[in-house]
Design a protein around this motif. Sequence first.
Motif, short mmCIF file in Angstrom:
data_model
loop_
_atom_site.label_atom_id
_atom_site.label_comp_id
_atom_site.label_asym_id
_atom_site.label_seq_id
_atom_site.Cartn_x
_atom_site.Cartn_y
_atom_site.Cartn_z
N ILE A 253 -48.64 -43.25 41.21
CA ILE A 253 -49.38 -43.42 39.96
C ILE A 253 -50.22 -42.19 39.60
CG2 ILE A 253 -51.39 -44.54 41.04
CD1 ILE A 253 -51.38 -46.46 38.57
N PHE A 254 -50.68 -41.44 40.60
CA PHE A 254 -51.47 -40.24 40.30
C PHE A 254 -50.60 -39.10 39.78
CE2 PHE A 254 -54.47 -42.46 43.07
CZ PHE A 254 -55.67 -42.27 42.39
N GLY A 255 -49.28 -39.25 39.85
CA GLY A 255 -48.36 -38.24 39.33
C GLY A 255 -47.86 -38.55 37.94
N ALA A 256 -48.40 -39.59 37.29
CA ALA A 256 -47.93 -39.97 35.97
C ALA A 256 -48.28 -38.91 34.94
CB ALA A 256 -48.53 -41.31 35.57
N SER A 257 -47.28 -38.55 34.08
CA SER A 257 -47.50 -37.55 33.03
C SER A 257 -47.38 -38.13 31.63
CB SER A 257 -46.48 -36.41 33.16
OG SER A 257 -46.72 -35.65 34.31
N PHE A 258 -46.72 -39.27 31.51
CA PHE A 258 -46.51 -39.85 30.18
C PHE A 258 -46.14 -41.33 30.35
CE2 PHE A 258 -42.37 -38.40 31.59
CZ PHE A 258 -41.48 -39.40 31.20
N VAL A 259 -46.14 -42.04 29.24
CA VAL A 259 -45.62 -43.40 29.15
C VAL A 259 -44.54 -43.38 28.07
CG1 VAL A 259 -46.13 -45.78 28.47
CG2 VAL A 259 -47.74 -44.52 29.93
N ALA A 260 -43.41 -44.05 28.34
CA ALA A 260 -42.32 -44.09 27.36
C ALA A 260 -41.95 -45.54 27.08
CB ALA A 260 -41.10 -43.33 27.90
N VAL A 261 -41.65 -45.82 25.80
CA VAL A 261 -41.24 -47.16 25.40
C VAL A 261 -39.85 -47.11 24.78
CG1 VAL A 261 -43.62 -47.91 25.03
CG2 VAL A 261 -42.31 -46.99 23.10
N ALA A 262 -39.16 -48.24 24.81
CA ALA A 262 -37.82 -48.34 24.22
C ALA A 262 -37.92 -48.29 22.70
CB ALA A 262 -37.16 -49.65 24.66
N ILE A 307 -50.04 -41.72 20.11
CA ILE A 307 -50.89 -42.69 20.83
C ILE A 307 -51.09 -42.19 22.25
CG2 ILE A 307 -51.06 -45.08 21.64
CD1 ILE A 307 -49.18 -45.84 19.29
N LYS A 308 -52.26 -42.44 22.82
CA LYS A 308 -52.54 -42.06 24.21
C LYS A 308 -52.69 -43.32 25.07
CE LYS A 308 -52.76 -37.68 23.12
NZ LYS A 308 -51.68 -36.76 23.50
N ALA A 309 -52.14 -43.23 26.27
CA ALA A 309 -52.34 -44.28 27.26
C ALA A 309 -53.43 -43.84 28.21
CB ALA A 309 -51.04 -44.56 28.02
N ILE A 310 -54.32 -44.74 28.56
CA ILE A 310 -55.46 -44.40 29.42
C ILE A 310 -55.11 -44.77 30.86
CG2 ILE A 310 -57.90 -44.82 29.87
CD1 ILE A 310 -58.05 -45.65 26.83
N HIS A 311 -55.10 -43.76 31.73
CA HIS A 311 -54.75 -43.98 33.14
C HIS A 311 -55.73 -44.99 33.74
CE1 HIS A 311 -53.86 -43.20 37.35
NE2 HIS A 311 -52.82 -42.45 36.98
N ASN A 383 -52.31 -34.99 46.57
CA ASN A 383 -52.83 -34.92 45.19
C ASN A 383 -53.06 -36.32 44.62
OD1 ASN A 383 -52.67 -32.03 45.07
ND2 ASN A 383 -50.45 -32.22 44.73
N SER A 384 -53.51 -37.23 45.46
CA SER A 384 -53.60 -38.63 45.04
C SER A 384 -54.90 -39.30 45.45
CB SER A 384 -52.41 -39.42 45.61
OG SER A 384 -51.19 -38.95 45.11
N ASP A 385 -56.00 -38.52 45.45
CA ASP A 385 -57.32 -39.10 45.66
C ASP A 385 -57.38 -39.89 46.95
OD1 ASP A 385 -59.55 -41.36 44.74
OD2 ASP A 385 -59.95 -39.36 43.93
N PHE A 386 -57.75 -41.16 46.88
CA PHE A 386 -57.98 -41.95 48.10
C PHE A 386 -56.69 -42.29 48.84
CE2 PHE A 386 -57.27 -44.98 44.72
CZ PHE A 386 -56.54 -46.01 45.29
N LEU A 387 -55.52 -42.00 48.20
CA LEU A 387 -54.24 -42.30 48.88
C LEU A 387 -53.78 -41.15 49.78
CD1 LEU A 387 -52.18 -43.79 45.88
CD2 LEU A 387 -53.47 -45.04 47.62
N ASN A 388 -54.42 -40.00 49.67
CA ASN A 388 -53.95 -38.83 50.40
C ASN A 388 -53.79 -39.11 51.89
OD1 ASN A 388 -53.76 -37.21 48.15
ND2 ASN A 388 -55.81 -36.31 48.39
N GLY A 389 -52.63 -38.68 52.42
CA GLY A 389 -52.36 -38.84 53.84
C GLY A 389 -51.69 -40.15 54.20
N MET A 390 -51.67 -41.10 53.25
CA MET A 390 -51.03 -42.39 53.54
C MET A 390 -49.51 -42.26 53.48
SD MET A 390 -53.15 -45.33 51.49
CE MET A 390 -54.89 -45.61 51.68
#
Length: 838
Positions: A253-262, A307-311, A383-390
């Motif tokens: 989820i920390f690597g998300a760059s965009f949201v796409a819809v059909a 439109i912007k999606a809020i992470h 590069n994933s905050d609290f997930l790093n190393g998991m």
Amino acid sequence: MTEKRFDPSVADGRWQRAWDEARCFEADSNSDKPKSYVLEMFPYPSGRIHIGHVRNYTMGDVLARYKKMRGHEVLHPMGWDAFGMPAENAAMEKGVHPGGWTRDNIANMKAQLKRIGFALDWNREFATCDPEYYGHEQALFIDMFNAGLVYRKESEVNWDPVDNTVLANEQVIDGKGWRSGAEVEKRKLNQWFLKITDFADDLLDGLGELKDWPDKVRLMQENWIGKSQGLQFKFDLSDGQEVEVYSTRPDTIFGASFVAVAADHPIAQGVAESNSDAQAFIEKCKAGGTTAAELETAEKLGFDTGIKAIHPITGGDLPVYIANFVLMDYGTGAVMGVPGHDQRDFEFSTKYGLPILRVVAPEGADADAPLSEAESGDGVLVNSDFLNGMSVDDAKAAIITRAEAGKWGEGQTVWRLRDWGVSRQRYWGTPIPFIHCDACGVVPAPKESLPIELPEDIDFKEPGNPLGRHPTWKHVDCPKCGGKAERETDTLDTFTNSSWYFLRFASQPVDRPFDAEEVAKWLPVEQYIGGIEHAILHLLYARFWTRALKHMGQIDFGEPFASLFTQGMVTHETYSRQDSGREVYFTPSEVERGGESAVLKSDGNPVDIGRVIKMSKSKKNVVDPDDIIETYGADAVRWFMLSDSPPERDLPWSEAGIEGCSRFVHRLWRLFGQFDAGASGEDKALARKTHQTIAAVADDIEALSFNKAVARLYELTGATEKAGPSATRNEAIRTILLLASPMMPHLAEEAWEQMGGEGLIAEAEWPEVDEALLVDDEVTIAIQHKGKLRDTLTVAKGLPKEQMEALALASEKVQRSLDGAEVRKVIVVPDRLVNIVT
């Protein structure tokens, strides 16, 4: 025996008639013998049997004949998968009725199958276009409706505006109808569905019980069902809306760059209402392909909605695109784009200049190294905050826990499998047994009115489904209120016809689809044989249909096929040449082959020799079985289908190969002619070889290792030819005849008669094995001196070391090698070797 030459042109027909007259292969459900149900996937009556069919049916035929010889009551039926588009296309192109075209083809193909001598129960033959068959299918469809397994809903379809029909995804080629070439449109139509998803878990779990299915088929079905664990969550949007997405990789989820819809997602439709460019882009999407393969290979296109999606964790903004690779029918119709770890998203982000961040990397790798393509492998989070190393699994669990605690998402199990849409806007299929009434809605037809038969007086002068414009057929009274109503004019997907035909082969009462008690005597099918191309849809639908019938209490088993075998293709090289800028192909019969070159017989000019590929009508690299049978006889063709290649692998067709098989047929005939009823004497080695072959060939046929069985018969034939006259040799000749009879039944019957065999060999018993002869009681030992083989000796198995040593030293060849030298040491390996050291 007579000295006459074996003539297959006479023998083949003679014995085929004899089997029919004796009703050899009609299965008796009331027999007290153990039952064996052998079934090959039934053919579509396209007009001609091809060599691929011959290989498939020969394998099943050998097994069926063998099982009969082993004392089983064998059900080995044949029928015709007769509905479908090819017949309707023929009607449109040739001006013939689909029914007439189909039944002419059935007659031709049945005659071809009979020429090959298959042990089929023709008494149970049917075609799925017979009203007697599809009327029972209509009754089962109504039963499923009453059980809550059938429903009708509006669904988006591929619509061909020229042919006026719905197209399957696979019939849309580059956005155009496969037959008309017209630009395909997306339309919403009311469609009928079967609730296969109700059985998703059971279908998946059941694969683990199918131990006698190929691993690759089980894996293909597992992937098609597509059970996955993931996170369904929502993004808040900058315009006050929210959008739900589902991800099997929430760890990224920390690597998300965009949201796409059909293109048909409500967000996309809302944008298009006030934006003509968005509307134009949506129309372009609707004209594109919709198959998984097309979406993978097509250029990834998007329209930025603004439109912007809020992470949900970082609070950062992600652009929301309408994208041509997102489908409304899959998941939520919206996706989170993670370009670092999904190649589709990588291509999209590269095109539109979006960030590509690595958030999973092999341990110790540079977390910030630029990516040249998406990485889908395992690793640890970076590069994933609290997930790093998991680990990936731990990170998935952590994100799901966080989403559920924050109430912005929840862990879910989802399935790739979708309900089965069975509506087809075509004539040549099973009429869907429902009636539309303005007052009562959609109601099932009364069962006493079944079968609802297709009208004969139709035409195909106009595109589309002729049932919809028939002047009388569709007009009926409502069975509930008696008012004016109309029949459903859609017909069922032809996969429904092949989803239960194996039950009808086993039991054919007039008043119902099958009798459960009689079906239970035969089912599940002991051995099912067919091509790998049916590994997913046909087999999955048949498994579903069987489970649905069990669910409704009509049968008591859930898996239709206990054992599955997928045979390889028959292949042939292609012959072609360029003509006016296009490649023109020629059949093997049109070409004369010489060494490494070939010429066209009609003009003597060269043709190009292409690769060895699967036989296909389009490449014309097909061999007509009738021509080969005419030249070599049915048994040579059958033998070729079984020899050389393992049955699961492709079999290259060759003229030299079939000629070699024909020579062996006549070689066996000559050997059978040497049967001497008055011969006496014993040949212990040949007796042992004979009984070992009986046991081994039985094991090979049971395992469908036909090429191994063939090899063993070659070996026993050679050993028998070398042996002198004796009673043992007679037994070997008779044994070869019996073992070869499932493979070469016409030759076997002819020789059986000449030898004075009782009745038909098709009804003879498999030879008994003398267990004592299966174990070798003699072995051949090697005698070495100075590291070289000096002699071999045949001795009793288990001979003591002292006796082996004495025999070795007594050998004249060994004594010559020793030449008086002192023996310092003798090394004895029991039953194998004596090594003499001087």
